[in-house]
Design a protein around this motif. Structure first.
Motif, short mmCIF file in Angstrom:
data_model
loop_
_atom_site.label_atom_id
_atom_site.label_comp_id
_atom_site.label_asym_id
_atom_site.label_seq_id
_atom_site.Cartn_x
_atom_site.Cartn_y
_atom_site.Cartn_z
N LEU A 118 -2.19 10.21 3.39
CA LEU A 118 -0.86 9.77 3.84
C LEU A 118 -0.97 8.58 4.79
N TYR A 119 -1.91 8.64 5.72
CA TYR A 119 -2.06 7.56 6.71
C TYR A 119 -2.51 6.27 6.02
N GLY A 120 -3.47 6.37 5.12
CA GLY A 120 -3.92 5.19 4.39
C GLY A 120 -2.81 4.60 3.54
N PHE A 121 -2.00 5.48 2.93
CA PHE A 121 -0.88 5.00 2.12
C PHE A 121 0.12 4.22 2.96
N LEU A 122 0.41 4.69 4.17
CA LEU A 122 1.36 3.99 5.04
C LEU A 122 0.88 2.59 5.38
N PHE A 123 -0.41 2.46 5.73
CA PHE A 123 -0.96 1.14 6.04
C PHE A 123 -0.93 0.24 4.81
N HIS A 124 -1.27 0.80 3.66
CA HIS A 124 -1.31 0.01 2.42
C HIS A 124 0.11 -0.40 2.00
N TYR A 125 1.06 0.51 2.12
CA TYR A 125 2.43 0.24 1.68
C TYR A 125 3.08 -0.85 2.53
N PHE A 126 2.81 -0.83 3.83
CA PHE A 126 3.42 -1.82 4.73
C PHE A 126 2.53 -3.04 4.95
N VAL A 129 5.29 2.96 15.96
CA VAL A 129 4.78 2.11 17.04
C VAL A 129 3.81 1.09 16.48
N ALA A 130 2.99 1.53 15.53
CA ALA A 130 2.04 0.62 14.88
C ALA A 130 2.77 -0.52 14.18
N LEU A 131 3.82 -0.21 13.46
CA LEU A 131 4.60 -1.24 12.77
C LEU A 131 5.13 -2.27 13.75
N TYR A 132 5.67 -1.78 14.86
CA TYR A 132 6.25 -2.69 15.86
C TYR A 132 5.19 -3.59 16.48
N LEU A 133 4.06 -3.00 16.87
CA LEU A 133 3.00 -3.78 17.52
C LEU A 133 2.31 -4.73 16.55
N TYR A 134 2.16 -4.33 15.29
CA TYR A 134 1.54 -5.21 14.31
C TYR A 134 2.42 -6.44 14.06
N LYS A 135 3.74 -6.24 14.05
CA LYS A 135 4.65 -7.37 13.86
C LYS A 135 4.58 -8.35 15.02
N LEU A 136 4.28 -7.83 16.21
CA LEU A 136 4.16 -8.68 17.39
C LEU A 136 2.77 -9.31 17.51
N GLY A 137 1.86 -8.90 16.62
CA GLY A 137 0.50 -9.41 16.67
C GLY A 137 -0.37 -8.72 17.70
N HIS A 138 0.02 -7.50 18.08
CA HIS A 138 -0.73 -6.76 19.09
C HIS A 138 -1.29 -5.46 18.50
N LYS A 172 -10.79 18.39 14.34
CA LYS A 172 -10.49 17.36 15.34
C LYS A 172 -10.08 16.05 14.66
N ALA A 173 -10.65 15.76 13.50
CA ALA A 173 -10.22 14.58 12.75
C ALA A 173 -8.77 14.71 12.32
N SER A 174 -8.35 15.92 11.94
CA SER A 174 -6.96 16.15 11.56
C SER A 174 -6.03 15.94 12.75
N GLN A 175 -6.48 16.36 13.93
CA GLN A 175 -5.69 16.10 15.15
C GLN A 175 -5.39 14.62 15.29
N ARG A 176 -6.45 13.81 15.24
CA ARG A 176 -6.29 12.37 15.46
C ARG A 176 -5.43 11.73 14.38
N LEU A 177 -5.62 12.15 13.15
CA LEU A 177 -4.83 11.59 12.05
C LEU A 177 -3.35 11.91 12.21
N PHE A 178 -3.05 13.13 12.63
CA PHE A 178 -1.65 13.52 12.77
C PHE A 178 -0.97 12.72 13.89
N VAL A 179 -1.70 12.47 14.98
CA VAL A 179 -1.17 11.63 16.05
C VAL A 179 -0.88 10.23 15.54
N GLN A 180 -1.81 9.69 14.75
CA GLN A 180 -1.64 8.34 14.21
C GLN A 180 -0.46 8.27 13.25
N ILE A 181 -0.24 9.33 12.48
CA ILE A 181 0.91 9.36 11.57
C ILE A 181 2.22 9.41 12.38
#
Length: 243
Positions: A88-96, A172-181, A158-167
């Motif tokens: 799911l996380y990889g799909f979000l990055f790829h889709y956007f 926030v990732a979308l907003y910061l990536y658009k700002l170049g940060h 623990k990997a699932s923990q981190r992935l769920f936080v990132q999802i």
């Protein structure tokens, strides 16, 4: 012969607990357990995901230790959970059309192709990093009575923990990536991930003082970073040779 259920402590006879349904034969976690997880866990999607995620953010170390000891009936399979969340996380990055890897001014390495490959295979690249974390945990906590595969399961959760936080923080990732940060988002999620690692380890290794568990967690993570940097450097060098 009567059996005490490791999940709900009900005394029962037969192959399955008549209270919660867990099997009487909860094997020790080893390579056979992981192979069974890969073969069957990916094919069954049930209500175990919300339960496992809730446990990982309320009592992570305790629930993982109980899972290893045999309390497993309500949990989603650990490897399956990682694959679902990473996909799911990889799909979000790829889709956007976001770059997961930081770009570089060094034109000798094709970061764009590498980024596409990582996102396309994100679930499996995530799984491949888990043994690296486990090596660090195994070395740092070698006298705590857990084998390598049991610690692999710990690091899988623990990997699932981190992935769920990132999802959850992907907007926030979308907003910061658009700002170049984009580096801000990576720094934030990395910091949250470290907090989760230390919190989970302190709960999981509850037979030692919390301060010692915290220090050993730092040692464990440093070992992971060293191994990861060495492997990444080798990959980049090999890529430069053949390009």
């Amino acid at each position: 012969m009567a059996t005490i259920c490791k999940n709900c402590n009900t005394t029962f006879t037969g192959k399955f607990c008549n209270n919660c349904g867990q099997t009487a034969d909860t094997h020790k976690i080893n390579f056979h357990f992981l192979w069974h997880d890969i073969q069957h866990g990916l094919l069954h999607f049930d209500e175990g995901i919300p339960y496992s995620l809730r446990q990982l953010f309320t009592r992570p170390g305790h629930s993982i230790r109980e899972f290893i000891e045999g309390k497993r009936v309500r949990h989603f399979k650990p490897l399956s959970l990682v694959v679902v969340l990473a996909t799911l996380y990889g799909f979000l990055f790829h889709y956007f059309h976001l770059n997961y890897l930081n770009t570089s001014s060094d034109n000798s390495f094709d970061y764009e192709s590498m980024n596409d490959w990582v996102l396309t295979h994100f679930s499996w690249t995530t799984v491949l990093t888990i043994p690296l974390y486990t090596v660090g945990t195994y070395i740092a906590f070698k006298n705590q009575g857990y084998n390598f595969v049991e610690l692999f399961v710990l690091n899988t959760f623990k990997a699932s923990q981190r992935l769920f936080v990132q999802i959850l923080t992907f907007p926030v990732a979308l907003y910061l990536y658009k700002l170049g940060h984009s580096h801000w988002f990576q720094t934030i999620t990395y910091s949250i991930g470290l907090v989760l690692i230390f919190w989970t380890n302190i709960q999981f290794f509850n037979k030692m003082p919390k301060a010692k568990a915290f220090i050993l967690s730092i040692v464990s993570h440093l070992i992971f970073l060293i191994i990861f940097i060495i492997i990444l450097t080798i990959i980049v060098l090999i890529s430069e040779i053949f390009t």
